[in-house]
Design an enzyme around this catalytic site. Sequence first.
Site, PDB file in Angstrom:
ATOM      1  CD  GLN A   1     -41.979 -18.932  26.075  1.00  0.00           C
ATOM      2  OE1 GLN A   1     -41.300 -17.974  25.697  1.00  0.00           O
ATOM      3  NE2 GLN A   1     -41.696 -19.616  27.170  1.00  0.00           N
ATOM      4  CG  ASP A   2     -41.811 -21.564  17.765  1.00  0.00           C
ATOM      5  OD1 ASP A   2     -42.191 -20.578  17.094  1.00  0.00           O
ATOM      6  OD2 ASP A   2     -40.962 -22.364  17.329  1.00  0.00           O
ATOM      7  CG  LEU A   3     -49.816 -22.164  18.610  1.00  0.00           C
ATOM      8  CD1 LEU A   3     -49.755 -23.664  18.857  1.00  0.00           C
ATOM      9  CD2 LEU A   3     -51.000 -21.542  19.343  1.00  0.00           C
TER      10      LEU A   3
ATOM     11  CG  ASN B   1     -43.670 -26.015  16.246  1.00  0.00           C
ATOM     12  OD1 ASN B   1     -42.894 -26.821  15.758  1.00  0.00           O
ATOM     13  ND2 ASN B   1     -43.259 -24.939  16.882  1.00  0.00           N
TER      14      ASN B   1
END
Length: 283
Positions: free
Chosen positions: A138-140, A144
């Site tokens: 959900q936050d690729l 990250n």
Amino acid sequence: MKHRLLAQYPLALPGYQYLSILHESDNAIILLANNPSGSPVVIKRFKFDASHLPQDLINEFILESKALGLFAHRGLVQPLDAGIASGALYMIMEYVQGVTLRRHLATIGTPPLAQALQWFEEITLALGVIHGIGLLHQDLKTSNIIVRHDQSLALLDFGLEIRLLIASGFLREDEIYCTPYYISPERIIGDPPDERTDLYALGVILYELLVGHKPYESNTLSELLKKHAVAPIPRLPDNLSVYQPLIKGLLAKFPENRLQSANLVVRLLQEISQRVNAGSSIS
């Protein structure tokens, strides 16, 4: 700074020595520490008061953290433990030395094609591990992802805390939790995420690795979101056009038109690589 933040957000873990603050976000502080045996680890200490959260939600977070840690996949920063201390929820992770892929790309520019494709495959395989146990990232994004000193990659942040952030009030149910440069069209209109949402972000990263910039860019948020929603899928330069099916399959506007799993992405990448290699040997 370390003493100020630890005074504001205490975390009593017997035997752990806190060394420095690696990062602070709206919902957590990230600490570098030595564990009781003297080995370096990273501790994510959430800022919200865990006492207000449903116990089943906390138990689910701890179980998912430990389940992901069992895989010990090199492409993932491994969770080591999770729990509650000083009224706060925390996660302990392995310490991976390196820099973020975002910073690395800002330093080296567009990587050689072989390196870009290797990185892309590593990211895809690691994402497949996350999806394989029923989780979403959900936050690729490139910030990250850690580049180790040997040039291998490891993904950070696995979306484990999304439900906790909603329950604690740090995030609304309908609020988008991601970075606008990597957001999928369906998330813009409020549809729930699934594996294909992560795969859209993967497509953005692939384009970035191949071309040196993101597929959609703008000086305003509204224009950027509009491009994700309606702008045509960008074409790769002619010398990279063989990889256009991957870009098309990952950046499709509708989830049902995308490649449906990380495994299918890897399979298509391997098929393209075989054709490229066969063409090279013939020539």
